[in-house]
Design an enzyme around this catalytic site. Structure first.
Site, mmCIF file in Angstrom:
data_model
loop_
_atom_site.group_PDB
_atom_site.id
_atom_site.type_symbol
_atom_site.label_atom_id
_atom_site.label_comp_id
_atom_site.label_asym_id
_atom_site.label_seq_id
_atom_site.Cartn_x
_atom_site.Cartn_y
_atom_site.Cartn_z
ATOM 1 N N ASP A 40 0.837 -1.201 0.000
ATOM 2 C CA ASP A 40 0.000 0.000 0.000
ATOM 3 C C ASP A 40 0.875 1.256 0.000
ATOM 4 O O ASP A 40 0.362 2.378 -0.055
ATOM 5 C CB ASP A 40 -0.998 -0.007 1.172
ATOM 6 C CG ASP A 40 -0.333 0.008 2.528
ATOM 7 O OD1 ASP A 40 0.907 -0.125 2.590
ATOM 8 O OD2 ASP A 40 -1.053 0.160 3.545
ATOM 9 N N SER A 41 2.207 1.067 0.019
ATOM 10 C CA SER A 41 3.137 2.180 -0.241
ATOM 11 C C SER A 41 2.823 2.771 -1.616
ATOM 12 O O SER A 41 3.231 3.902 -1.916
ATOM 13 C CB SER A 41 4.583 1.688 -0.182
ATOM 14 O OG SER A 41 4.738 0.499 -0.927
ATOM 15 N N ASP A 79 -1.257 -6.283 -0.594
ATOM 16 C CA ASP A 79 -1.391 -5.633 0.718
ATOM 17 C C ASP A 79 -2.847 -5.256 0.973
ATOM 18 O O ASP A 79 -3.505 -4.680 0.098
ATOM 19 C CB ASP A 79 -0.531 -4.358 0.705
ATOM 20 C CG ASP A 79 0.198 -4.133 2.008
ATOM 21 O OD1 ASP A 79 -0.024 -4.891 2.956
ATOM 22 O OD2 ASP A 79 1.012 -3.183 2.059
ATOM 23 N N LYS A 108 -1.157 -9.495 2.705
ATOM 24 C CA LYS A 108 -0.440 -9.042 3.897
ATOM 25 C C LYS A 108 -1.358 -8.122 4.686
ATOM 26 O O LYS A 108 -2.050 -7.286 4.091
ATOM 27 C CB LYS A 108 0.850 -8.300 3.515
ATOM 28 C CG LYS A 108 1.609 -7.746 4.739
ATOM 29 C CD LYS A 108 2.991 -7.242 4.385
ATOM 30 C CE LYS A 108 3.012 -5.856 3.799
ATOM 31 N NZ LYS A 108 2.425 -4.805 4.674
ATOM 32 N N GLU A 110 -1.358 -5.536 8.216
ATOM 33 C CA GLU A 110 -0.497 -4.882 9.204
ATOM 34 C C GLU A 110 -0.994 -5.262 10.592
ATOM 35 O O GLU A 110 -2.008 -4.735 11.060
ATOM 36 C CB GLU A 110 -0.500 -3.365 9.003
ATOM 37 C CG GLU A 110 0.296 -2.967 7.781
ATOM 38 C CD GLU A 110 0.589 -1.477 7.689
ATOM 39 O OE1 GLU A 110 0.329 -0.745 8.663
ATOM 40 O OE2 GLU A 110 1.070 -1.062 6.629
ATOM 41 N N GLU A 177 9.048 -4.491 10.436
ATOM 42 C CA GLU A 177 9.450 -3.172 9.927
ATOM 43 C C GLU A 177 9.995 -2.280 11.033
ATOM 44 O O GLU A 177 9.363 -2.102 12.077
ATOM 45 C CB GLU A 177 8.256 -2.486 9.232
ATOM 46 C CG GLU A 177 8.652 -1.104 8.695
ATOM 47 C CD GLU A 177 7.676 -0.531 7.677
ATOM 48 O OE1 GLU A 177 6.684 -1.193 7.307
ATOM 49 O OE2 GLU A 177 7.936 0.620 7.227
#
Ligand code: KIV
Length: 286
Positions: A40-41, A79, A108, A110, A177
């Site tokens: 999602d970057s 993501d 993925k 978070e 991270e």
């Protein structure tokens, strides 16, 4: 998934990189990466958004499909964007299913232990889940910014527990991270599943970076990223040269354009145009 697990067992480093479109996915796959993260970057490095919070599920579906269209040999991880897996477990599973239908091999999220119910439900539905602990950018407002996590023993323990909870719930891998390196080392030693680090040091089973940071395309990369090429300068110079050649008339050269079939065709067109009214504006009388 089995390949990544075997890589951990053999002590081979796992290489993951982000990509958001078909040509980049093709290139990173040709470079031999093991996994491609459609992160999602995307919001910041491609869409010009201020953070990942504005990225939608539709954005992620579209870009995951674009990456999958490259048919990479590498695993494609989609993501889950902010608010696509928090409201309810059933909605989370449905949304993850959309990323799989778009071509992802896994998703993925978070989070770790706190999302055990989500990880379990997705895994039950046949959706492989990669967890993400340490700095979780979707929670940067709660965390007090994009800061290093696990500098104190208490915070380190929370991150380790988070990762262990993810494994217990059925996650097949975990991204760590921006934690202190010792935290990532402990997690890597304690877990059976592979750990993939970003900004958390060398003791993980693999590393992930955002492709724009590697290529020198991000205006303000994070402190842990490494730029391998200054593609921004290369692109700027190439486009400057193109602009200069257009302005000077050097481009297009004869090899870049084509003529009509025959001189007769040219003559015919000339005659046809004679029969048409001129489109030139009458000169102004002022
Ligand atoms: O969105 C992303 O690119 C990520 C990586 C930084 C791990 O989550």
């Amino acid at each position: 998934m089995r390949t990544l697990l075997k890589m951990k067992q053999r002590g081979e480093k796992i290489v993951m990189v982000t990509a958001y479109d078909t040509p980049t996915a093709r290139l990173v796959d040709e470079a031999g990466v093991d996994a491609i993260l459609v992160g999602d970057s995307l919001g910041m490095v491609v869409l010009g958004l201020p953070s990942t919070l504005q990225v939608t599920l539709e954005d992620m579906v579209r870009h995951t499909a674009a990456v999958a269209r490259a048919q990479p040999r590498a695993m494609v991880v989609g993501d889950m964007p902010f608010m696509s897996y928090e409201a309810s477990v059933s909605e989370a599973v449905r949304n993850a299913g959309r990323l799989l239908a778009a071509g992802a091999d896994a998703v993925k999220i978070e989070g770790g232990a706190a999302y055990s119910d989500v990880i379990k439900a997705m895994t039950r539905a046949g959706i492989p889940v990669m967890a993400h602990v340490g700095l979780t950018p979707q929670r940067h407002k709660l965390l007090g910014g994009y800061r290093l996590v696990g500098k104190t023993a208490q915070e380190a323990l929370e991150v380790i527990r988070d990762a262990e909870g993810a494994e217990d719930a059925g996650a097949f891998a975990v991204v760590i991270e921006y934690t202190a390196a010792e935290v990532a080392k402990k997690i890597t030693e304690r877990l059976t599943i592979p750990t993939i680090c970003i900004g958390s040091g060398p003791h993980c089973d693999g590393q992930v970076l955002v492709i724009h940071d590697i290529l020198g395309l991000a205006p303000s990369p994070p402190p842990f990223a490494k730029k391998y090429v200054d593609l921004a300068s290369i692109i700027r110079d190439a486009v400057k040269q193109y602009a200069q050649e257009v302005r000077s008339g050097e481009f297009p050269a004869p090899q870049h354009y084509w003529s009509m079939k025959t001189n007769e065709e040219k003559e015919r067109l000339h005659k046809l145009l004679e029969g048409l009214k001129s489109r030139k504006m009458a000169p102004s009388r002022d």
